[in-house]
Design an enzyme around this catalytic site. Structure first.
Site, mmCIF file in Angstrom:
data_model
loop_
_atom_site.group_PDB
_atom_site.id
_atom_site.type_symbol
_atom_site.label_atom_id
_atom_site.label_comp_id
_atom_site.label_asym_id
_atom_site.label_seq_id
_atom_site.Cartn_x
_atom_site.Cartn_y
_atom_site.Cartn_z
ATOM 1 N N GLY A 6 105.219 130.212 15.976
ATOM 2 C CA GLY A 6 104.951 130.142 14.482
ATOM 3 C C GLY A 6 105.844 131.378 13.733
ATOM 4 C CG HIS A 7 107.587 135.860 13.610
ATOM 5 N ND1 HIS A 7 108.737 136.424 13.899
ATOM 6 C CD2 HIS A 7 106.785 136.344 12.819
ATOM 7 C CE1 HIS A 7 108.694 137.181 13.004
ATOM 8 N NE2 HIS A 7 107.690 137.424 12.277
ATOM 9 C CG PHE A 8 111.110 133.687 11.425
ATOM 10 C CD1 PHE A 8 110.689 133.432 10.462
ATOM 11 C CD2 PHE A 8 111.330 135.216 11.920
ATOM 12 C CE1 PHE A 8 110.511 134.302 9.487
ATOM 13 C CE2 PHE A 8 111.089 136.195 10.964
ATOM 14 C CZ PHE A 8 110.598 135.750 9.666
ATOM 15 C CG LEU A 60 113.095 138.595 14.489
ATOM 16 C CD1 LEU A 60 114.082 139.166 14.901
ATOM 17 C CD2 LEU A 60 113.053 138.415 12.869
#
Length: 146
Positions: free
Chosen positions: A49-51, A56
């Site tokens: 879910g983080h980019f 990253l």
């Protein structure tokens, strides 16, 4: 190597997916400084879910990895057995380079002071000698029971 991942889990309570230290490379003789290692993998939950289009590692997880490394140092001491470490503060944390899958984070924690039950530490995470994050963290120790 001082501790592998199985030995780390005997010291701190963190477990997958939130155990963010893979190994402890060294602890100085005075028990005031520790170096850990985190091997960042694209298979980790945060990258869903983080980019997802450009992985990253979240800065907050880099800080957590540093804190867990510091907790290994504190909780490996006989007088702190049966306790857990909790955040008391974060100061002057700066992020200098992105951390991506394939990177190996070197996690350096040096205790600088202790006042009123609060431990202060200078922390630095590097990748191949390049600073990824640096700052100061504070933690307190609590009994697990009660």
């Amino acid at each position: 190597m001082v501790y592998n991942s199985n030995e780390i889990q005997q010291i701190i309570p963190h477990r997958y997916p939130f155990l963010l230290v893979d190994a402890i490379e060294s602890i100085n003789e005075e028990g005031t400084s520790i170096v850990g290692r985190k091997c960042v993998s694209a298979n980790e939950m945060q990258f869903l879910g983080h980019f997802p289009q450009k992985h990253l590692m979240p800065g907050v997880l880099i800080v957590e990895a540093l804190a867990q490394t510091g907790c290994v140092l504190l909780l490996s001491k006989e007088e702190n057995k049966g306790k857990i470490g909790v955040f008391a503060g974060i100061n002057k944390m700066r992020f200098r380079r992105p951390v991506i899958p394939g990177d190996v984070l070197r996690l350096e924690v040096t205790l600088t002071n202790q006042r009123a039950g609060i431990y202060f530490a200078d922390v630095c995470a590097t990748v191949e000698g390049e600073v990824a994050a640096r700052g100061e963290i504070m933690c307190a120790l609590m009994d697990v029971q009660g």
